[in-house]
Design an enzyme around this catalytic site. Structure first.
Site, PDB file in Angstrom:
ATOM      1  N   GLN A 192      -4.436  -1.500   9.290  1.00 37.62           N
ATOM      2  CA  GLN A 192      -4.471  -3.004   9.067  1.00 37.62           C
ATOM      3  C   GLN A 192      -4.986  -3.818   9.839  1.00 37.62           C
ATOM      4  OE1 GLN A 192      -3.418  -3.639   5.660  1.00 37.62           O
ATOM      5  NE2 GLN A 192      -4.484  -5.414   5.901  1.00 37.62           N
ATOM      6  N   LYS A 251       1.017  -1.157  -0.017  1.00 30.92           N
ATOM      7  CA  LYS A 251       0.112   0.152  -0.103  1.00 30.92           C
ATOM      8  C   LYS A 251       0.854   1.261  -0.019  1.00 30.92           C
ATOM      9  CE  LYS A 251      -3.863  -2.490   2.017  1.00 30.92           C
ATOM     10  NZ  LYS A 251      -4.769  -2.921   3.326  1.00 30.92           N
ATOM     11  N   ASP A 298     -10.912   3.294   3.884  1.00 31.84           N
ATOM     12  CA  ASP A 298     -11.332   2.097   3.829  1.00 31.84           C
ATOM     13  C   ASP A 298     -12.716   1.539   3.763  1.00 31.84           C
ATOM     14  OD1 ASP A 298      -9.353   0.109   3.508  1.00 31.84           O
ATOM     15  OD2 ASP A 298      -8.870  -0.137   5.811  1.00 31.84           O
TER      16      ASP A 298
END
Ligand code: NDP
Length: 284
Positions: A97, A53, A120
């Site tokens: 994460q 990422k 997200d």
């Protein structure tokens, strides 16, 4: 005649070129898109995902910070760190994460992220906004699947869509996006009776269960679009999806490979969400 490949790498490349160009425009206006990625503990898969990422951010010209913390990090310390990032004008997107260590309440952490930086799309405010049709951010994986359907001009309106898997991060938001695009949607879970009865009726089949190759070729409708979200590592070290690709490719009309299908699209849509957050900051 084998199915046509829905190639996530090729589509990602095209979208990332667009993201790079748009990032240059907002950067010239004084707002360089910025993403903060937090990873806790030393889960090897998480480490790979966060590295990818951050690298993807660099490639499109974003500012990025990667914060790594030991597995023992306390929940309050993590929440304090998120509060600082919420207030940091250089940061437009914050990603924690998953999975988190057991002593940290995932929901509390996700809801500590400011909804306007929740790239997200997991904050309950964004999940609710998605439900009523105007999300701030679409969760990256389902958003990527929708882009794949868009890339082949698939006529979603009126199509029968079946989603196998009902998680908050993939299955449920995928169902919402397809429903909003006019599909007739069925969501299946581990208790669904006669799963094949549903999947064989699907013009669009999206599978996100984490069960390697659980969808066999005879569970797929002729000519359908099969989107395999699953990423599973087999004992020989190879990756495979939740669909038996080698069998399903002779029946489907379109199919995503694993790897190289939905995976790269998920990261690309994270970049897109971060870019859009920065573009909104320019307008403010
Ligand atoms: P979860 O474990 O959170 O959810 C799995 C879902 O699948 C649940 O709803 C479960 O049902 C359902 N399920 C499990 N077994 C069956 C079965 N035999 N029949 C029907 N439904 C079943 O998984 P995630 O959604 O987080 O992830 C799913 C997969 O997608 C994993 O392989 C993951 O690695 C991958 N993934 C890939 C991404 C990418 O970028 N390509 C991004 C995110 C995930 P129930 O609700 O009844 O338990």
């Amino acid at each position: 005649m084998p199915a046509q490949l829905l190639d996530g790498n090729t589509l990602s490349k095209k979208l990332r070129a667009e993201i790079t160009a748009r990032a240059a425009i907002v950067t010239a206006k004084g707002v360089r898109p910025g993403l903060a990625v937090i990873v806790i503990g030393d889960n090897p898969a998480s480490q790979v995902y966060v590295r990818n990422k951050v690298k993807a951010c660099e490639d499109v010209g974003f500012y990025s910070v990667l914060e790594r913390y030991p597995a023992e990090l306390g929940e309050d310390e993590l929440l304090a760190r998120i509060a600082l990032l919420n207030a940091d004008p250089k940061i437009h997107g914050i990603l924690v994460q998953l999975p988190l260590p057991d002593h940290i309440a995932t929901e509390r952490v996700l809801e500590a992220i400011a909804p306007e930086k929740d790239v997200d799309g997991f904050h309950i405010a964004n999940a609710g906004a998605l439900m009523v049709g105007h999300p701030e951010f679409k969760p990256c994986t389902p958003y990527g699947c929708m882009k794949m359907l868009e890339s082949i001009d698939y006529p979603i309106r009126g199509a029968r869509a079946v989603i196998v898997g009902a998680s908050n991060i993939v299955g449920k938001p995928m169902a919402m996006l397809l429903l909003q695009a006019g599909a007739t949607v069925t969501i299946c879970n581990s208790k669904t009776r006669d799963l094949a009865h549903h999947t064989k009726d699907a013009d669009i089949l999206v599978v996100a269960t984490g069960k390697p190759k659980m969808i066999s070729g005879d569970m797929v409708k002729n000519g359908s679009v099969v989107i395999d979200v699953g990423i599973n590592r087999l004992p020989d070290g190879k990756l495979c999806g939740d669909v038996d690709f080698d069998a399903a490719k002779y029946i489907a009309g379109w199919i995503t490979p694993v790897p190289g299908g939905v995976g790269p699209m998920t990261i690309t849509m994270l970049l897109m969400n971060t870019l859009e957050a920065a573009e909104k900051a320019v307008k403010k």
